[in-house]
Design an enzyme around this catalytic site. Structure first.
Site, PDB file in Angstrom:
ATOM      1  N   PRO A   1     132.051  43.757   5.461  1.00 57.49           N
ATOM      2  CA  PRO A   1     132.632  42.458   3.770  1.00 57.49           C
ATOM      3  C   PRO A   1     133.637  43.314   2.616  1.00 57.49           C
ATOM      4  O   PRO A   1     133.140  44.320   2.374  1.00 57.49           O
ATOM      5  CB  PRO A   1     131.289  42.375   3.468  1.00 57.49           C
ATOM      6  CG  PRO A   1     130.567  43.776   4.000  1.00 57.49           C
ATOM      7  CD  PRO A   1     131.092  44.173   4.778  1.00 57.49           C
ATOM      8  N   MET A   2     134.540  42.519   2.706  1.00 60.40           N
ATOM      9  CA  MET A   2     135.670  42.864   1.641  1.00 60.40           C
ATOM     10  C   MET A   2     136.219  42.165   0.780  1.00 60.40           C
ATOM     11  O   MET A   2     136.483  40.407   1.486  1.00 60.40           O
ATOM     12  CB  MET A   2     136.529  43.179   2.337  1.00 60.40           C
ATOM     13  CG  MET A   2     136.339  44.871   2.816  1.00 60.40           C
ATOM     14  SD  MET A   2     138.231  46.499   3.358  1.00 60.40           S
ATOM     15  CE  MET A   2     137.600  45.238   5.035  1.00 60.40           C
TER      16      MET A   2
ATOM     17  N   GLN B   1     127.102  37.532   3.159  1.00 61.17           N
ATOM     18  CA  GLN B   1     127.206  38.285   2.110  1.00 61.17           C
ATOM     19  C   GLN B   1     127.205  37.554   1.226  1.00 61.17           C
ATOM     20  O   GLN B   1     127.206  36.650   0.824  1.00 61.17           O
ATOM     21  CB  GLN B   1     127.289  39.501   2.261  1.00 61.17           C
ATOM     22  CG  GLN B   1     127.167  40.930   1.434  1.00 61.17           C
ATOM     23  CD  GLN B   1     127.238  41.762   1.106  1.00 61.17           C
ATOM     24  OE1 GLN B   1     128.463  42.020   0.225  1.00 61.17           O
ATOM     25  NE2 GLN B   1     127.585  42.923   1.726  1.00 61.17           N
TER      26      GLN B   1
ATOM     27  N   CYS C   1     127.273  47.678  -3.773  1.00 64.02           N
ATOM     28  CA  CYS C   1     128.795  47.521  -4.661  1.00 64.02           C
ATOM     29  C   CYS C   1     128.441  48.149  -6.401  1.00 64.02           C
ATOM     30  O   CYS C   1     127.622  48.571  -6.426  1.00 64.02           O
ATOM     31  CB  CYS C   1     128.733  45.887  -5.244  1.00 64.02           C
ATOM     32  SG  CYS C   1     130.326  45.639  -6.095  1.00 64.02           S
TER      33      CYS C   1
ATOM     34  N   LYS D   1     123.505  45.684   3.440  1.00 63.40           N
ATOM     35  CA  LYS D   1     124.387  46.565   3.282  1.00 63.40           C
ATOM     36  C   LYS D   1     123.841  48.046   2.066  1.00 63.40           C
ATOM     37  O   LYS D   1     123.912  46.545   1.734  1.00 63.40           O
ATOM     38  CB  LYS D   1     125.917  45.838   3.205  1.00 63.40           C
ATOM     39  CG  LYS D   1     126.635  46.995   3.420  1.00 63.40           C
ATOM     40  CD  LYS D   1     128.251  46.432   3.975  1.00 63.40           C
ATOM     41  CE  LYS D   1     129.235  47.442   3.359  1.00 63.40           C
ATOM     42  NZ  LYS D   1     129.300  47.974   1.954  1.00 63.40           N
TER      43      LYS D   1
ATOM     44  N   GLY E   1     131.453  54.171   6.431  1.00 61.73           N
ATOM     45  CA  GLY E   1     132.293  55.154   5.647  1.00 61.73           C
ATOM     46  C   GLY E   1     133.758  55.542   6.900  1.00 61.73           C
ATOM     47  O   GLY E   1     133.419  56.805   7.225  1.00 61.73           O
TER      48      GLY E   1
ATOM     49  N   GLY F   1     135.790  49.228   7.575  1.00 61.56           N
ATOM     50  CA  GLY F   1     136.525  47.901   6.606  1.00 61.56           C
ATOM     51  C   GLY F   1     138.091  48.124   6.161  1.00 61.56           C
ATOM     52  O   GLY F   1     139.046  47.693   6.912  1.00 61.56           O
ATOM     53  N   ARG F   2     138.278  49.200   5.971  1.00 60.09           N
ATOM     54  CA  ARG F   2     139.897  49.329   5.246  1.00 60.09           C
ATOM     55  C   ARG F   2     140.434  49.777   6.212  1.00 60.09           C
ATOM     56  O   ARG F   2     141.599  49.135   6.520  1.00 60.09           O
ATOM     57  CB  ARG F   2     139.882  50.885   4.422  1.00 60.09           C
ATOM     58  CG  ARG F   2     139.313  50.546   3.054  1.00 60.09           C
ATOM     59  CD  ARG F   2     138.981  51.759   2.767  1.00 60.09           C
ATOM     60  NE  ARG F   2     138.479  52.677   3.012  1.00 60.09           N
ATOM     61  CZ  ARG F   2     138.033  53.894   2.859  1.00 60.09           C
ATOM     62  NH1 ARG F   2     138.565  54.389   1.522  1.00 60.09           N
ATOM     63  NH2 ARG F   2     137.607  54.614   3.281  1.00 60.09           N
TER      64      ARG F   2
HETATM   65  C1  FMN Z   1     138.631  46.175  -0.618  1.00 59.86           C
HETATM   66  C2  FMN Z   1     137.442  46.032  -1.253  1.00 59.86           C
HETATM   67  C3  FMN Z   1     136.567  45.427  -0.764  1.00 59.86           C
HETATM   68  C4  FMN Z   1     135.251  45.507  -0.876  1.00 59.86           C
HETATM   69  N1  FMN Z   1     133.614  44.858  -1.312  1.00 59.86           N
HETATM   70  C5  FMN Z   1     133.279  44.338  -0.394  1.00 59.86           C
HETATM   71  C6  FMN Z   1     132.219  43.471  -0.566  1.00 59.86           C
HETATM   72  O1  FMN Z   1     132.492  42.796  -0.997  1.00 59.86           O
HETATM   73  N2  FMN Z   1     131.179  43.987  -0.144  1.00 59.86           N
HETATM   74  C7  FMN Z   1     130.356  45.013   0.703  1.00 59.86           C
HETATM   75  O2  FMN Z   1     128.926  44.928   0.637  1.00 59.86           O
HETATM   76  N3  FMN Z   1     131.432  46.036   0.552  1.00 59.86           N
HETATM   77  C8  FMN Z   1     132.370  45.705   0.295  1.00 59.86           C
HETATM   78  N4  FMN Z   1     133.129  47.287   0.293  1.00 59.86           N
HETATM   79  C9  FMN Z   1     133.010  48.068   1.266  1.00 59.86           C
HETATM   80  C10 FMN Z   1     133.484  47.754   1.944  1.00 59.86           C
HETATM   81  O3  FMN Z   1     132.451  46.742   2.745  1.00 59.86           O
HETATM   82  C11 FMN Z   1     133.249  49.111   3.169  1.00 59.86           C
HETATM   83  O4  FMN Z   1     131.433  49.461   2.963  1.00 59.86           O
HETATM   84  C12 FMN Z   1     134.203  50.741   2.036  1.00 59.86           C
HETATM   85  O5  FMN Z   1     135.326  50.016   2.352  1.00 59.86           O
HETATM   86  C13 FMN Z   1     133.414  52.177   3.418  1.00 59.86           C
HETATM   87  O6  FMN Z   1     133.953  51.380   4.497  1.00 59.86           O
HETATM   88  P1  FMN Z   1     135.390  51.400   5.342  1.00 59.86           P
HETATM   89  O7  FMN Z   1     135.792  53.729   4.629  1.00 59.86           O
HETATM   90  O8  FMN Z   1     135.006  51.676   6.723  1.00 59.86           O
HETATM   91  O9  FMN Z   1     136.896  50.842   4.268  1.00 59.86           O
HETATM   92  C14 FMN Z   1     134.795  46.594  -0.250  1.00 59.86           C
HETATM   93  C15 FMN Z   1     135.785  47.498   0.089  1.00 59.86           C
HETATM   94  C16 FMN Z   1     136.632  46.863  -0.107  1.00 59.86           C
HETATM   95  C17 FMN Z   1     137.796  48.531   0.132  1.00 59.86           C
END
Ligand code: FMN
Length: 358
Positions: A31-32, A85, A115, A154, A218, A241-242
């Protein structure tokens, strides 16, 4: 007989979240906020994501019928299975929001207990609950009781270095009916600093009391890292995510590498442009012409990264407002770079919350 045995083995390898069956070692789109909208989820699904999540949606906004929040509940058929979510710090509101989500019939409901943003934490929502497990349990129970959907969570390792309570959290959440857990390998106070630590995630997974799937999250940004972490930490699947932003092919590349041990060819420029156009069209279909165009702007940078001389085109893509003009620029890029072989570079993981106050 052999056929039945084969089916039984296949079933053993699948991952179940309530009634939802996912392939062995599912790859989840994280979720982002402002990124994981339906158009982006569709292109991730088409390129190998096994389960996708909406950005977090405020429970308070949902129950007040804030149009913007309700819009976030939209799910395209092509993206399913989808988890919606929600977040919030009030049990009654969370229960009511879970009931609203139920009506829209996604495959599952996910609760955000991760968050780190100050304003959200201060309301006892997001990772704020990591300081108050009984509250976390009550909020979860309220959701579980209000929906027939499988409820997942999460979260993070804990609040800070001295309170990494994820092992207890996992047991308590499972006990109140949570059907799967995704753990981001950082504490709230770490935000996105340092490297995600998956060793505690592995501990949760190896706890014999934990029967639900545990997904690690992560810093996964390559097929090699995905395989290494799968082997080292033994999780049931990973959430990305990213690394998927502007590169939805990460999912199919990881799946291919896990299955064959070989790198899949990178998408060609033509394919990148094609997917970019698909996402733009979906974005317009989902929102409207102008808001669809705006929503797409944040994705071009990554889609077209590392093409020499792309800056000028990118500038046009983020200023033009007419979809036809944008499509024309995209077509011009496809023509100009036809056959160009892009170099494989590590996907950079941007620190999004760098300036977030603690
Ligand atoms: C731009 C952005 C927005 C995010 N929004 C959410 C969100 O709405 N809900 C959530 O549980 N995590 C959110 N996250 C966290 C991501 O879901 C994820 O846990 C985090 O980016 C680490 O994973 P990664 O290293 O694969 O990016 C967000 C992360 C980013 C970068």
């Amino acid at each position: 007989m052999i056929h039945r045995l084969f089916i039984a083995i296949l079933h053993l390898q699948m991952v179940k979240i309530g009634d939802i069956t996912l392939p062995d070692f599912p790859l989840l789109l994280a979720p982002m906020e402002d990124v994981s909208d339906p158009p982006f989820r569709v292109v991730c699904k088409a390129n190998g994501a096994d389960l996708v999540f909406t950005e977090f949606i405020s429970s308070e906004g949902l129950i007040r019928d804030a149009i913007r929040c309700r819009k976030k509940l939209n799910v395209f058929e092509e993206e399913r299975p989808t988890g919606i979510q929600i977040f919030g710090g009030d049990e009654v509101s969370m229960g009511m929001a879970a009931g609203i989500v139920d009506v829209t019939q996604p495959e599952l409901l996910d609760i955000n207990f991760g968050c780190p943003v100050k304003g959200i934490v201060a309301k006892g929502a997001g990772s704020g609950v990591l300081k108050d497990i009984p509250r976390m349990v009550r909020l979860t129970e309220a959701c579980v009781k209000a929906t027939s959907l499988p409820v997942t969570v999460k979260t993070r390792l804990g609040w800070d270095d001295s309170t990494k309570n994820i092992e207890e959290v996992a047991e308590r959440l499972q006990d109140v009916g949570v059907k799967a857990l995704t753990i981001h390998g950082r504490t709230r106070c770490q935000l996105y600093k340092g490297e995600a630590d998956w060793s505690l995630i592995a501990k949760v997974k190896n706890n014999p009391r934990i029967k639900i799937p545990v997904f690690g999250n992560g810093d996964i940004n390559s097929p090699e890292k995905a395989l290494a972490y799968k082997n080292r930490y033994g999780v049931d699947g990973i959430m990305i995510g990213r690394a998927a932003i502007g590169y939805p092919w990460i999912f199919r590349e990881i799946r291919h590498y896990l299955q064959t041990g070989e790198q899949m060819a990178m998408p060609t420029v033509a394919e990148r442009i094609d997917v970019c156009k698909q996402q733009l069209r979906k974005s317009i279909q989902w929102k409207d012409s102008i808001r669809g165009v705006y929503a797409m702007r944040r994705h071009y940078l990554q889609y077209l990264k590392s093409l020499p001389g792309i800056k000028e085109y990118r500038q046009q893509l983020v200023t033009l407002t007419e979809p036809e003009q944008i499509i024309a620029v995209l077509d011009e890029i496809a023509q100009r770079y036809e056959g160009y072989e892009m170099e494989r570079m590590p996907i950079e993981l941007v620190n999004y919350h760098e300036n977030c106050p603690l």
